[in-house]
Scaffold this active site. Structure first.
Site, PDB file in Angstrom:
ATOM      1  N   ARG A 105      48.225  12.484 -28.524  1.00 49.38           N
ATOM      2  CA  ARG A 105      49.592  12.469 -28.037  1.00 49.38           C
ATOM      3  C   ARG A 105      50.279  13.755 -28.463  1.00 49.38           C
ATOM      4  O   ARG A 105      50.117  14.229 -29.591  1.00 49.38           O
ATOM      5  CB  ARG A 105      50.353  11.245 -28.566  1.00 49.38           C
ATOM      6  CG  ARG A 105      49.933   9.919 -27.918  1.00 49.38           C
ATOM      7  CD  ARG A 105      50.313   9.871 -26.447  1.00 49.38           C
ATOM      8  NE  ARG A 105      49.962   8.620 -25.795  1.00 49.38           N
ATOM      9  CZ  ARG A 105      48.836   8.425 -25.124  1.00 49.38           C
ATOM     10  NH1 ARG A 105      47.945   9.401 -25.029  1.00 49.38           N
ATOM     11  NH2 ARG A 105      48.594   7.273 -24.538  1.00 49.38           N
TER      12      ARG A 105
ATOM     13  N   ASP B 123      45.269  18.988 -24.864  1.00 48.20           N
ATOM     14  CA  ASP B 123      45.230  18.228 -23.624  1.00 48.20           C
ATOM     15  C   ASP B 123      46.526  17.442 -23.450  1.00 48.20           C
ATOM     16  O   ASP B 123      46.732  16.796 -22.431  1.00 48.20           O
ATOM     17  CB  ASP B 123      44.033  17.272 -23.604  1.00 48.20           C
ATOM     18  CG  ASP B 123      43.857  16.595 -22.253  1.00 48.20           C
ATOM     19  OD1 ASP B 123      43.723  17.319 -21.250  1.00 48.20           O
ATOM     20  OD2 ASP B 123      43.873  15.349 -22.205  1.00 48.20           O
TER      21      ASP B 123
ATOM     22  N   GLU C 266      55.461  16.992 -22.153  1.00 49.15           N
ATOM     23  CA  GLU C 266      54.629  17.034 -20.948  1.00 49.15           C
ATOM     24  C   GLU C 266      55.177  16.229 -19.788  1.00 49.15           C
ATOM     25  O   GLU C 266      54.790  16.456 -18.634  1.00 49.15           O
ATOM     26  CB  GLU C 266      53.215  16.535 -21.262  1.00 49.15           C
ATOM     27  CG  GLU C 266      53.121  15.051 -21.574  1.00 49.15           C
ATOM     28  CD  GLU C 266      51.682  14.609 -21.815  1.00 49.15           C
ATOM     29  OE1 GLU C 266      51.224  13.717 -21.087  1.00 49.15           O
ATOM     30  OE2 GLU C 266      51.033  15.146 -22.718  1.00 49.15           O
TER      31      GLU C 266
ATOM     32  N   HIS D  14      46.507  16.828 -19.658  1.00 52.26           N
ATOM     33  CA  HIS D  14      46.239  15.429 -19.996  1.00 52.26           C
ATOM     34  C   HIS D  14      45.103  14.878 -19.123  1.00 52.26           C
ATOM     35  O   HIS D  14      45.231  13.815 -18.502  1.00 52.26           O
ATOM     36  CB  HIS D  14      47.497  14.575 -19.825  1.00 52.26           C
ATOM     37  CG  HIS D  14      47.522  13.371 -20.726  1.00 52.26           C
ATOM     38  ND1 HIS D  14      48.626  12.978 -21.434  1.00 52.26           N
ATOM     39  CD2 HIS D  14      46.548  12.473 -21.042  1.00 52.26           C
ATOM     40  CE1 HIS D  14      48.351  11.879 -22.131  1.00 52.26           C
ATOM     41  NE2 HIS D  14      47.089  11.562 -21.897  1.00 52.26           N
TER      42      HIS D  14
ATOM     43  N   ALA E 296      41.729  14.724 -20.388  1.00 58.91           N
ATOM     44  CA  ALA E 296      40.548  14.360 -21.174  1.00 58.91           C
ATOM     45  C   ALA E 296      40.006  12.992 -20.756  1.00 58.91           C
ATOM     46  O   ALA E 296      38.802  12.750 -20.797  1.00 58.91           O
ATOM     47  CB  ALA E 296      40.870  14.367 -22.662  1.00 58.91           C
TER      48      ALA E 296
END
Length: 331
Positions: free
Chosen positions: A228, A252, A257, A289, A291
């Site tokens: 996070r 990631d 975001e 984001h 992954a």
């Protein structure tokens, strides 16, 4: 059960429709993110399905409860975007997907072998190897912070590369303890050549990596965050990168975001100066984001989420959120 699925993308609809053939819930999709202003869309729905950037804060939950929602099904492992105490007060159950395709080693390999820079060079006809030297993984110590399901598998994979594995978590995973050494976060940061974060975001773990903990890291160490964004103070990372103390950074996830990821902003000017500054470093790799974003993971997420809704309809909540806590602190 009738379910409103927030933050829908084409891949969401595709995988959920396929999985729902054996569950037969009434799924209604919306591209809108959950916020207090969009909670009214859930009128008449006993359940909503949320993703990582949906905001289930107290005002949104109050609106959802007023519209008759009694179940929130998270299609993610993290639950930091839900005000759990307020949900409990309102009688709203929260369920999640505990783990899915938990393999987050790609950023380490990309940064190590500088694949991102090599790819760009070759496309421009530059075949020089200068500045692209990496290191052998079996010479390095990797520190894993958080040894739940995802962290444990990441540790196991990295052990397979021949790395020395050190870990930190307030709750010991006995399987991980067979091949890794548990220690405090400061001890881990002082010894690790690579630090990878695999812990949930809670008030205690917010900015777990800040100016102080960055200073505690080995000079030239690599930092990876696929958990996070709020675990990492991006501004502090920029300062550590500028002076060369932080050797490389793989993200990631990013704290802000929600205004960037999962959207095509290629024809717009980035308004986030901090994010734009991170993009200027040659030793930083940022992915949006993704992954989790494999076919297997998406199928697993859809299947587990719909099974959670099945269980809730039977008044069973094996993947309920609320009882667990993660008290990881910097010390």
């Amino acid at each position: 059960m009738k379910v409103l699925v927030y933050s829908t993308r084409p891949s969401t609809r595709e995988t959920f429709d396929a999985a729902n053939q054996s569950h037969r819930h009434e799924l209604i999709y919306t591209e809108a993110r959950l916020a207090p202003e969009t909670a009214a869309l859930a009128k008449g729905f006993p359940a909503v399905c949320l993703f990582v950037n949906d905001t289930a804060d107290a005002p949104a939950l109050d609106r959802l409860a007023g519209e008759g929602v009694t179940l929130i099904a998270l299609r993610a492992a993290g639950f930091n975007n839900v005000d759990l105490p307020r949900a409990l007060d309102l009688g709203i159950k929260v369920v999640r997907v505990p783990a899915y395709s938990p393999h987050a080693v790609a950023l380490i390999l990309t940064l190590n072998r500088k694949i991102h820079r090599a790819y760009a060079r070759v496309r421009e006809g530059n075949f020089s190897l200068e500045g692209l030297m990496g290191f052998d993984m079996d010479t390095k110590t990797v520190g894993i912070i958080g040894t739940g399901k995802i962290g444990a598998i990441a540790a196991s994979i990295l052990k397979g590369f021949g790395c020395r594995i050190i870990v930190s978590d307030p709750y010991k995973n006995e399987d991980v303890a067979k091949f890794a050494e548990y220690m405090t976060v400061p001890q881990l940061l002082a010894e690790a050549d690579i630090v990878s974060l695999h812990c949930p975001l809670t008030p205690e773990s917010h900015h777990l990596i800040d100016a102080g903990t960055l200073a505690d890291m080995k000079p030239g160490a690599m930092l990876i965050n696929t958990s996070r964004g709020g675990l990492v103070d991006a501004r502090a990372c920029i300062e550590a990168l500028k002076i060369g103390h932080l050797g490389s950074l793989g993200l990631d996830v990013y704290e802000e975001e929600a205004d960037l990821f999962f959207e095509d902003l290629s024809d717009q000017i980035l308004q986030d100066d901090l994010f734009a500054r991170l993009l200027t470093f040659p030793n930083v790799v940022i992915t949006a984001h993704q992954a989790f974003f494999t076919r297997t993971a998406m199928d697993n997420i859809a299947e587990t989420t719909l099974k959670n809704i099945d269980d809730a309809a039977a008044d069973s909540y094996p993947n309920a959120v609320g009882s667990e806590s993660f008290r990881l602190k910097k010390g």
